[in-house]
Design a protein around this motif. Structure first.
Motif, PDB file in Angstrom:
ATOM      1  N   PRO A   2       0.832  -1.200   0.000  1.00  0.00           N
ATOM      2  CA  PRO A   2       0.000   0.000   0.000  1.00  0.00           C
ATOM      3  C   PRO A   2       0.868   1.252   0.000  1.00  0.00           C
ATOM      4  CG  PRO A   2      -0.657  -1.534   1.735  1.00  0.00           C
ATOM      5  CD  PRO A   2       0.639  -2.020   1.197  1.00  0.00           C
ATOM      6  N   THR A   3       0.360   2.296  -0.603  1.00  0.00           N
ATOM      7  CA  THR A   3       1.053   3.581  -0.630  1.00  0.00           C
ATOM      8  C   THR A   3       0.243   4.606   0.139  1.00  0.00           C
ATOM      9  OG1 THR A   3       2.038   3.097  -2.780  1.00  0.00           O
ATOM     10  CG2 THR A   3       2.004   5.385  -2.095  1.00  0.00           C
ATOM     11  N   GLU A 142      -9.691   8.405   5.018  1.00  0.00           N
ATOM     12  CA  GLU A 142      -8.725   7.717   4.164  1.00  0.00           C
ATOM     13  C   GLU A 142      -8.290   6.389   4.774  1.00  0.00           C
ATOM     14  OE1 GLU A 142      -4.457   8.495   1.874  1.00  0.00           O
ATOM     15  OE2 GLU A 142      -5.321  10.055   3.146  1.00  0.00           O
ATOM     16  N   LEU A 143      -8.155   6.345   6.106  1.00  0.00           N
ATOM     17  CA  LEU A 143      -7.776   5.088   6.752  1.00  0.00           C
ATOM     18  C   LEU A 143      -8.838   4.024   6.515  1.00  0.00           C
ATOM     19  CD1 LEU A 143      -5.964   3.369   8.540  1.00  0.00           C
ATOM     20  CD2 LEU A 143      -7.151   4.311  10.538  1.00  0.00           C
ATOM     21  N   GLN A 144     -10.117   4.408   6.595  1.00  0.00           N
ATOM     22  CA  GLN A 144     -11.188   3.448   6.306  1.00  0.00           C
ATOM     23  C   GLN A 144     -11.011   2.852   4.918  1.00  0.00           C
ATOM     24  OE1 GLN A 144     -15.342   4.519   7.343  1.00  0.00           O
ATOM     25  NE2 GLN A 144     -14.482   6.395   8.177  1.00  0.00           N
ATOM     26  N   GLU A 145     -10.724   3.701   3.941  1.00  0.00           N
ATOM     27  CA  GLU A 145     -10.594   3.230   2.568  1.00  0.00           C
ATOM     28  C   GLU A 145      -9.375   2.331   2.410  1.00  0.00           C
ATOM     29  OE1 GLU A 145     -11.817   2.440  -1.094  1.00  0.00           O
ATOM     30  OE2 GLU A 145     -12.912   3.578   0.442  1.00  0.00           O
ATOM     31  N   LYS A 146      -8.278   2.694   3.067  1.00  0.00           N
ATOM     32  CA  LYS A 146      -7.065   1.870   2.997  1.00  0.00           C
ATOM     33  C   LYS A 146      -7.327   0.489   3.596  1.00  0.00           C
ATOM     34  CE  LYS A 146      -4.033   4.805   1.245  1.00  0.00           C
ATOM     35  NZ  LYS A 146      -3.416   4.585  -0.079  1.00  0.00           N
ATOM     36  N   LEU A 147      -8.002   0.448   4.727  1.00  0.00           N
ATOM     37  CA  LEU A 147      -8.313  -0.834   5.367  1.00  0.00           C
ATOM     38  C   LEU A 147      -9.284  -1.648   4.512  1.00  0.00           C
ATOM     39  CD1 LEU A 147      -8.668   0.298   9.093  1.00  0.00           C
ATOM     40  CD2 LEU A 147      -6.815  -1.054   8.111  1.00  0.00           C
ATOM     41  N   HIS A 148     -10.241  -0.972   3.888  1.00  0.00           N
ATOM     42  CA  HIS A 148     -11.187  -1.673   3.004  1.00  0.00           C
ATOM     43  C   HIS A 148     -10.453  -2.368   1.864  1.00  0.00           C
ATOM     44  CE1 HIS A 148     -15.068   0.665   4.217  1.00  0.00           C
ATOM     45  NE2 HIS A 148     -15.025  -0.522   4.786  1.00  0.00           N
ATOM     46  N   LYS A 154     -11.390  -5.630  -0.046  1.00  0.00           N
ATOM     47  CA  LYS A 154     -12.417  -4.912  -0.804  1.00  0.00           C
ATOM     48  C   LYS A 154     -13.812  -5.169  -0.242  1.00  0.00           C
ATOM     49  CE  LYS A 154      -9.681  -4.678  -5.016  1.00  0.00           C
ATOM     50  NZ  LYS A 154      -9.624  -4.932  -6.478  1.00  0.00           N
ATOM     51  N   ARG A 155     -13.889  -5.101   1.087  1.00  0.00           N
ATOM     52  CA  ARG A 155     -15.138  -5.197   1.858  1.00  0.00           C
ATOM     53  C   ARG A 155     -15.761  -6.590   1.876  1.00  0.00           C
ATOM     54  NH1 ARG A 155     -18.508   0.458   0.704  1.00  0.00           N
ATOM     55  NH2 ARG A 155     -16.707   1.819   0.488  1.00  0.00           N
ATOM     56  N   THR A 156     -15.135  -7.565   1.252  1.00  0.00           N
ATOM     57  CA  THR A 156     -15.711  -8.906   1.279  1.00  0.00           C
ATOM     58  C   THR A 156     -15.599  -9.527   2.658  1.00  0.00           C
ATOM     59  OG1 THR A 156     -13.606  -9.828   0.506  1.00  0.00           O
ATOM     60  CG2 THR A 156     -15.283  -9.331  -1.161  1.00  0.00           C
ATOM     61  N   LEU A 157     -14.510  -9.237   3.382  1.00  0.00           N
ATOM     62  CA  LEU A 157     -14.330  -9.790   4.727  1.00  0.00           C
ATOM     63  C   LEU A 157     -14.896  -8.877   5.801  1.00  0.00           C
ATOM     64  CD1 LEU A 157     -10.707 -11.258   4.530  1.00  0.00           C
ATOM     65  CD2 LEU A 157     -12.875 -12.380   4.072  1.00  0.00           C
ATOM     66  N   VAL A 158     -14.662  -7.581   5.664  1.00  0.00           N
ATOM     67  CA  VAL A 158     -15.103  -6.618   6.673  1.00  0.00           C
ATOM     68  C   VAL A 158     -15.549  -5.342   5.976  1.00  0.00           C
ATOM     69  CG1 VAL A 158     -14.498  -5.383   8.800  1.00  0.00           C
ATOM     70  CG2 VAL A 158     -13.325  -7.517   8.242  1.00  0.00           C
ATOM     71  N   LYS A 263     -10.746 -10.826  11.501  1.00  0.00           N
ATOM     72  CA  LYS A 263     -10.412  -9.621  10.730  1.00  0.00           C
ATOM     73  C   LYS A 263     -11.207  -8.419  11.222  1.00  0.00           C
ATOM     74  CE  LYS A 263      -7.502 -11.247   7.587  1.00  0.00           C
ATOM     75  NZ  LYS A 263      -7.326 -12.608   8.087  1.00  0.00           N
ATOM     76  N   ALA A 264     -12.446  -8.642  11.613  1.00  0.00           N
ATOM     77  CA  ALA A 264     -13.271  -7.543  12.117  1.00  0.00           C
ATOM     78  C   ALA A 264     -12.662  -6.942  13.388  1.00  0.00           C
ATOM     79  CB  ALA A 264     -14.692  -8.032  12.389  1.00  0.00           C
ATOM     80  N   LYS A 265     -12.169  -7.796  14.280  1.00  0.00           N
ATOM     81  CA  LYS A 265     -11.540  -7.304  15.505  1.00  0.00           C
ATOM     82  C   LYS A 265     -10.292  -6.490  15.196  1.00  0.00           C
ATOM     83  CE  LYS A 265     -13.041 -11.311  18.261  1.00  0.00           C
ATOM     84  NZ  LYS A 265     -12.551 -12.523  18.986  1.00  0.00           N
ATOM     85  N   ILE A 266      -9.495  -6.974  14.229  1.00  0.00           N
ATOM     86  CA  ILE A 266      -8.272  -6.265  13.852  1.00  0.00           C
ATOM     87  C   ILE A 266      -8.610  -4.889  13.280  1.00  0.00           C
ATOM     88  CG2 ILE A 266      -6.359  -6.253  12.195  1.00  0.00           C
ATOM     89  CD1 ILE A 266      -6.251  -9.304  12.480  1.00  0.00           C
ATOM     90  N   VAL A 267      -9.596  -4.841  12.400  1.00  0.00           N
ATOM     91  CA  VAL A 267      -9.976  -3.576  11.760  1.00  0.00           C
ATOM     92  C   VAL A 267     -10.503  -2.591  12.791  1.00  0.00           C
ATOM     93  CG1 VAL A 267     -11.627  -2.527  10.169  1.00  0.00           C
ATOM     94  CG2 VAL A 267     -10.393  -4.586   9.509  1.00  0.00           C
ATOM     95  N   LEU A 268     -11.340  -3.047  13.703  1.00  0.00           N
ATOM     96  CA  LEU A 268     -11.871  -2.162  14.739  1.00  0.00           C
ATOM     97  C   LEU A 268     -10.747  -1.630  15.619  1.00  0.00           C
ATOM     98  CD1 LEU A 268     -14.437  -0.954  16.035  1.00  0.00           C
ATOM     99  CD2 LEU A 268     -14.462  -2.935  17.565  1.00  0.00           C
ATOM    100  N   ASP A 269      -9.835  -2.507  16.010  1.00  0.00           N
ATOM    101  CA  ASP A 269      -8.697  -2.062  16.821  1.00  0.00           C
ATOM    102  C   ASP A 269      -7.883  -0.996  16.110  1.00  0.00           C
ATOM    103  OD1 ASP A 269      -9.346  -3.686  18.918  1.00  0.00           O
ATOM    104  OD2 ASP A 269      -7.808  -5.202  18.549  1.00  0.00           O
ATOM    105  N   MET A 270      -7.673  -1.169  14.806  1.00  0.00           N
ATOM    106  CA  MET A 270      -6.894  -0.189  14.048  1.00  0.00           C
ATOM    107  C   MET A 270      -7.607   1.161  14.004  1.00  0.00           C
ATOM    108  SD  MET A 270      -4.086  -1.439  13.242  1.00  0.00           S
ATOM    109  CE  MET A 270      -3.590  -3.082  13.780  1.00  0.00           C
ATOM    110  N   MET A 271      -8.899   1.151  13.740  1.00  0.00           N
ATOM    111  CA  MET A 271      -9.637   2.411  13.637  1.00  0.00           C
ATOM    112  C   MET A 271      -9.592   3.200  14.943  1.00  0.00           C
ATOM    113  SD  MET A 271     -10.796   2.984  10.601  1.00  0.00           S
ATOM    114  CE  MET A 271     -11.820   4.368  11.074  1.00  0.00           C
ATOM    115  N   VAL A 272      -9.816   2.512  16.054  1.00  0.00           N
ATOM    116  CA  VAL A 272      -9.903   3.240  17.321  1.00  0.00           C
ATOM    117  C   VAL A 272      -8.531   3.619  17.873  1.00  0.00           C
ATOM    118  CG1 VAL A 272     -12.138   2.225  17.884  1.00  0.00           C
ATOM    119  CG2 VAL A 272     -10.057   1.096  18.683  1.00  0.00           C
ATOM    120  N   THR A 273      -7.527   2.759  17.698  1.00  0.00           N
ATOM    121  CA  THR A 273      -6.208   3.091  18.240  1.00  0.00           C
ATOM    122  C   THR A 273      -5.544   4.223  17.470  1.00  0.00           C
ATOM    123  OG1 THR A 273      -5.226   1.319  16.896  1.00  0.00           O
ATOM    124  CG2 THR A 273      -5.759   0.808  19.189  1.00  0.00           C
TER     125      THR A 273
END
Length: 569
Positions: A2-3, A142-148, A154-158, A263-273
């Motif tokens: 990712p860039t 932008e972080l939401q989009e990068k994680l997606h 591409k939102r298939t998992l989370v 994966k959902a737990k990882i994504v949530l942790d990233m967003m809030v931290t």
């Protein structure tokens, strides 16, 4: 990789000092990143669309930084700055805490049984009393989009949904309904639509049309309501306009729906931290309660810390250095992995924070130690054992045969190692049970169901695809097939084979016959019943006009078979 694009001046302000381009490039290298490009919005538009379109665009300098795909904590300015500051020992790695609401019950998200059919998991959290600026807001989106695009596949998992908590009221309900029963005003739209209408509306949307396939064929669509029946989102497609966040938002409700709970737990942790540092009480996250259909309740985010123990000797040996246990612990601490030397003086206790989901093994910790030490600082040593690289005999033989077959006028083909069951069975007048084929447990297409047991099918398909080419066609392939073998630890083995095809208006058996004799001559295999090769009758035929030879047998249109013992392996 990712860039991440960050504004240079904003980055330097957050880091507390100014760097030259060369200095920052060196800092990125030391931290395991790469400064890919120095540009601006105007330069990008000018390069892609021309100078006319670039008029009026921003001249602000942008740094484009390549980030390892598994470092989700570096996908935004906040995480990048935090990691670099800890690396430069200008701050300690923050301690993230999950807290209960001060004056009320935690927000509750109730999952119903209907979601099991489409998207069964959900997690949630609250960022309380957060302060947004335009730059922070842009980074948040932008972080939401990068994680997606990254961990969410591409939102298939989370799929991530963020909402202004002050515009909605809990408890929230995550359910699934028929498309015709869902109606709401989607983000940035002027009127309400049903879910069916939205799918038609977004088929031409350059951004959202890529996600429609995830649920459009399902009987029910996932949807989240608040206690007043207001739609928060229809994951993984679009949020509701009613609860959209803005610069004035003070309390953010974050929900992640998923097909993969981990994966959902990882994504949530990233967003809030990444953004809890902007809360009134920095690095704290308000918990939310998720109620599952079976009555279980869980509090999120987990923000789980765990500890790993490994020896300094392990790191020294793997990296190729000779450092003290105390120094290695300091190196790991620089990489946001708090480390302490244990009482025996040899073991190191490493604490893995919730932001480092990429650390799953001792080797990952060792890699961080090597990075902090500096790859350029690792001394070059001469290996204790001297070895000279050499080609495998089988590969060397294959290369020599390829040259001679090409010299004989044949063209090499390279076909797929996977094929359909029909290709190696029905189309060759064989029973699939007799082929010893290894099946793919979950094939994506009918063309890739099994590993090939013969090269013949691939060459015949090549001939079929090139019937407009001038005749004759002379094709060959030397490659591996896969056969079941219970004596092997993996239950199968590779077998190197040669196959040749001659295709013309007349059979031309003498062409294949001559080629086979030439191959046997090169391999120094003489005719004979013992260790040589011989011709014998065989049942069936391949084709009235196609003559094919393979290293485990040669069949012609008259039903003759030439066996080549001792050549396959």
């Amino acid at each position: 990789m990712p860039t991440v694009s960050v504004k240079r001046d904003l980055l330097f302000h957050a880091l507390g000092r100014t760097y030259t381009d060369e200095e920052f490039d060196e800092l990125c290298f030391e931290f395991g990143l790469e400064l890919d490009e120095i540009t601006s919005e105007k330069d990008i538009i000018s390069r892609e669309q021309g100078d006319t379109k670039a008029e009026g665009a921003s001249d602000v300098i942008l740094y484009k930084i390549d980030v390892p795909a598994n470092r989700y904590d570096l996908l935004c300015l906040e995480g990048l700055v935090r990691g670099l500051q800890v690396f430069k020992q200008k701050m300690e790695a923050p301690r993230y805490r999950r807290v209960s609401p001060a004056s009320s019950e935690p927000q509750r998200l109730v999952i119903t049984e209907e979601t099991t059919a489409v998207r069964p998991h959900a997690v949630a959290a609250v960022l309380r009393n957060i302060t947004f600026t335009q730059e922070r807001y842009d980074s948040f989106i932008e972080l939401q989009e990068k994680l997606h695009q990254n961990v969410c596949r591409k939102r298939t998992l989370v799929a991530i949904g963020t909402h202004d908590l002050d515009t909605i009221s809990g408890p929230f309900t995550y359910t699934a309904k028929p498309p015709g029963d869902i109606r709401f005003k989607p983000l940035n739209q002027a009127k309400e639509y049903t879910a069916q209408e939205l799918m038609s509306l977004y088929k031409t949307d350059s951004h959202l049309r890529h996600y429609l396939h995830i649920i459009e064929d399902e009987a029910v669509y996932p949807v989240i309501y608040d206690s007043n029946g207001i739609v928060l989102s229809m994951p993984p497609i679009i949020n509701g306009d009613h609860s959209k966040i803005s610069l004035n938002t003070k309390n953010v409700f974050i929900e992640c729906t998923a097909t993969d709970l981990t994966k959902a737990k990882i994504v949530l942790d990233m967003m809030v931290t990444m953004f809890c540092e902007y809360c009134e009480e920095p690095f704290t996250v308000e918990e939310a309660e998720v109620v599952y259909p079976d009555g279980r309740t869980c509090q999120y985010p987990e923000l789980a810390y765990r500890k790993e123990t490994l020896s300094a000797d392990f790191i020294n040996r793997k990296v190729g250095i000779s450092e003290s246990t105390e120094h290695i612990a300091q190196l790991l601490t620089k990489m946001c992995l708090r480390s302490e030397v244990m009482s025996d003086g040899e073991q190191i206790e490493v604490e893995i924070p919730p932001t480092r989901s990429d650390v799953i093994h001792a080797c990952d910790i060792m890699e961080d130690a090597a990075m902090a030490y500096g790859f350029n600082n690792i001394p070059r040593t001469t290996p204790r054992t001297y070895t000279i690289a050499n080609q495998l005999p089988l590969n060397k033989l294959s290369e020599l045969l390829r040259q001679d077959l090409a010299a004989a006028g044949f063209t090499e083909a390279l076909t797929f190692a996977l094929c359909s069951q029909e290709d190696i069975a029905d189309k060759l007048l064989k029973n699939i049970s007799e082929t010893r084929a290894c099946r793919i447990s979950n094939p994506k297409t009918a063309e890739f169901q099994v590993a090939r047991t013969t090269l013949l099918s691939g060459l015949l398909k090549t001939v079929a695809a090139n019937r407009k080419m001038p005749l004759p066609l002379r094709l060959f392939e030397i490659s591996d097939v896969v056969l079941k073998d219970e004596s092997k630890d993996v239950g199968a083995r590779n077998n190197r084979r040669l196959c040749a095809v001659y295709y013309n208006k007349s059979p031309g058996f003498e062409v294949i016959h001559g080629l086979m004799d030439r191959v046997m001559q090169l391999l120094e295999i003489k005719p004979g019943q013992g260790n040589g090769y011989h011709i014998q009758a065989a049942d069936g035929c391949v084709s009235p006009v196609t003559i094919c030879g393979e290293m485990d047998g040669l069949k012609d249109h008259r039903g003759m078979k030439r066996e080549c013992r001792g050549v396959e392996d």
